[in-house]
Design a protein around this motif. Structure first.
Motif, PDB file in Angstrom:
ATOM      1  N   SER A 131       0.634  -1.248   0.005  1.00  0.00           N
ATOM      2  CA  SER A 131      -0.123   0.072   0.420  1.00  0.00           C
ATOM      3  C   SER A 131       1.263   1.016  -0.088  1.00  0.00           C
ATOM      4  O   SER A 131       1.526   1.024   0.313  1.00  0.00           O
ATOM      5  CB  SER A 131      -1.039   0.266   1.133  1.00  0.00           C
ATOM      6  OG  SER A 131      -0.229   0.124   2.309  1.00  0.00           O
ATOM      7  N   ALA A 132       0.525   2.875  -0.565  1.00  0.00           N
ATOM      8  CA  ALA A 132       1.108   3.419  -0.770  1.00  0.00           C
ATOM      9  C   ALA A 132       1.334   4.024   0.074  1.00  0.00           C
ATOM     10  O   ALA A 132      -0.080   4.483   1.412  1.00  0.00           O
ATOM     11  CB  ALA A 132       0.448   4.666  -1.601  1.00  0.00           C
ATOM     12  N   VAL A 133       2.377   4.863   0.948  1.00  0.00           N
ATOM     13  CA  VAL A 133       2.190   5.247   2.614  1.00  0.00           C
ATOM     14  C   VAL A 133       2.912   6.936   1.918  1.00  0.00           C
ATOM     15  O   VAL A 133       3.198   7.184   1.107  1.00  0.00           O
ATOM     16  CB  VAL A 133       3.055   4.716   3.226  1.00  0.00           C
ATOM     17  CG1 VAL A 133       3.319   3.974   3.761  1.00  0.00           C
ATOM     18  CG2 VAL A 133       5.170   5.250   2.431  1.00  0.00           C
ATOM     19  N   ARG A 134       3.113   7.869   2.627  1.00  0.00           N
ATOM     20  CA  ARG A 134       2.708   9.599   3.184  1.00  0.00           C
ATOM     21  C   ARG A 134       3.268   9.243   4.426  1.00  0.00           C
ATOM     22  O   ARG A 134       3.472   8.972   5.187  1.00  0.00           O
ATOM     23  CB  ARG A 134       1.132  10.025   2.657  1.00  0.00           C
ATOM     24  CG  ARG A 134       1.862  11.917   2.866  1.00  0.00           C
ATOM     25  CD  ARG A 134       0.481  12.382   2.721  1.00  0.00           C
ATOM     26  NE  ARG A 134       0.845  13.892   3.145  1.00  0.00           N
ATOM     27  CZ  ARG A 134       0.388  14.911   4.127  1.00  0.00           C
ATOM     28  NH1 ARG A 134      -0.134  13.826   5.212  1.00  0.00           N
ATOM     29  NH2 ARG A 134       0.748  16.164   4.187  1.00  0.00           N
ATOM     30  N   HIS A 139       5.984  10.617  -1.034  1.00  0.00           N
ATOM     31  CA  HIS A 139       4.929   9.163  -1.716  1.00  0.00           C
ATOM     32  C   HIS A 139       6.950   8.441  -1.687  1.00  0.00           C
ATOM     33  O   HIS A 139       7.285   8.494  -2.865  1.00  0.00           O
ATOM     34  CB  HIS A 139       4.694   9.902  -2.827  1.00  0.00           C
ATOM     35  CG  HIS A 139       3.394   9.765  -1.931  1.00  0.00           C
ATOM     36  ND1 HIS A 139       2.630   9.319  -1.211  1.00  0.00           N
ATOM     37  CD2 HIS A 139       3.294  11.592  -2.211  1.00  0.00           C
ATOM     38  CE1 HIS A 139       1.549  10.836  -0.579  1.00  0.00           C
ATOM     39  NE2 HIS A 139       1.731  12.005  -1.846  1.00  0.00           N
ATOM     40  N   ARG A 170      10.864   2.219   1.130  1.00  0.00           N
ATOM     41  CA  ARG A 170      10.049   1.846   2.299  1.00  0.00           C
ATOM     42  C   ARG A 170      10.863   1.393   3.658  1.00  0.00           C
ATOM     43  O   ARG A 170      10.002   1.599   4.266  1.00  0.00           O
ATOM     44  CB  ARG A 170       8.503   1.148   1.629  1.00  0.00           C
ATOM     45  CG  ARG A 170       7.946   1.808   0.346  1.00  0.00           C
ATOM     46  CD  ARG A 170       6.970   2.392   1.344  1.00  0.00           C
ATOM     47  NE  ARG A 170       6.260   2.865  -0.336  1.00  0.00           N
ATOM     48  CZ  ARG A 170       5.330   2.809  -0.970  1.00  0.00           C
ATOM     49  NH1 ARG A 170       4.967   1.787  -1.025  1.00  0.00           N
ATOM     50  NH2 ARG A 170       4.923   3.363  -1.723  1.00  0.00           N
ATOM     51  N   GLU A 207       1.743   7.636   6.958  1.00  0.00           N
ATOM     52  CA  GLU A 207       0.186   7.291   6.969  1.00  0.00           C
ATOM     53  C   GLU A 207      -0.113   6.814   6.031  1.00  0.00           C
ATOM     54  O   GLU A 207       0.662   6.715   4.937  1.00  0.00           O
ATOM     55  CB  GLU A 207      -0.304   9.061   6.856  1.00  0.00           C
ATOM     56  CG  GLU A 207       0.181   9.642   7.962  1.00  0.00           C
ATOM     57  CD  GLU A 207      -0.376  11.434   7.812  1.00  0.00           C
ATOM     58  OE1 GLU A 207      -1.182  11.623   6.559  1.00  0.00           O
ATOM     59  OE2 GLU A 207      -1.661  11.816   8.764  1.00  0.00           O
ATOM     60  N   ASP A 208      -1.253   6.332   6.142  1.00  0.00           N
ATOM     61  CA  ASP A 208      -1.653   4.855   4.715  1.00  0.00           C
ATOM     62  C   ASP A 208      -2.031   6.351   3.790  1.00  0.00           C
ATOM     63  O   ASP A 208      -3.368   7.014   3.893  1.00  0.00           O
ATOM     64  CB  ASP A 208      -2.976   4.387   4.685  1.00  0.00           C
ATOM     65  CG  ASP A 208      -3.144   3.234   3.913  1.00  0.00           C
ATOM     66  OD1 ASP A 208      -2.256   3.255   3.143  1.00  0.00           O
ATOM     67  OD2 ASP A 208      -4.504   2.782   3.954  1.00  0.00           O
ATOM     68  N   ALA A 209      -1.557   6.242   2.265  1.00  0.00           N
ATOM     69  CA  ALA A 209      -2.092   7.242   0.939  1.00  0.00           C
ATOM     70  C   ALA A 209      -3.267   6.610   0.545  1.00  0.00           C
ATOM     71  O   ALA A 209      -3.839   7.695  -0.266  1.00  0.00           O
ATOM     72  CB  ALA A 209      -0.212   7.481   0.800  1.00  0.00           C
ATOM     73  N   ASP A 210      -3.998   5.527   1.215  1.00  0.00           N
ATOM     74  CA  ASP A 210      -4.394   5.197   0.272  1.00  0.00           C
ATOM     75  C   ASP A 210      -5.974   5.705   0.996  1.00  0.00           C
ATOM     76  O   ASP A 210      -6.285   5.892   1.379  1.00  0.00           O
ATOM     77  CB  ASP A 210      -4.606   3.521   0.006  1.00  0.00           C
ATOM     78  CG  ASP A 210      -3.697   3.153  -0.383  1.00  0.00           C
ATOM     79  OD1 ASP A 210      -2.901   3.632  -1.581  1.00  0.00           O
ATOM     80  OD2 ASP A 210      -3.058   1.827  -0.582  1.00  0.00           O
TER      81      ASP A 210
END
Length: 70
Positions: free
Chosen positions: A3-6, A43, A49, A67-70
């Protein structure tokens, strides 16, 4: 799938130790005037990561978080 993160930084909490910038210079830097963290890439790619995660865990002031970017 990863999953993408910020990447987030609380500049009011940062003590300017520079550990994040030393660990992942592609993602973190420091302001010249006071050493406070600058997030260069909110991102980061999957290849960075784990290093970013370690930088967040190693932040002595707790100024960094993911943080979760999704």
């Amino acid at each position: 799938m990863v999953s993408a993160v910020r990447v987030c930084a609380d500049t009011g909490v940062c003590v300017g130790s520079g550990q994040c910038a030393l660990r992942v210079p592609e993602v973190f830097d420091q302001r010249e005037e006071d050493g406070v963290v600058v997030v260069l890439d909110e991102h980061p790619p999957p290849s960075l990561r784990e290093a970013v995660h370690q930088a967040v865990l190693g932040c002595p002031s707790g100024a960094l978080r993911l943080e979760d970017a999704d």
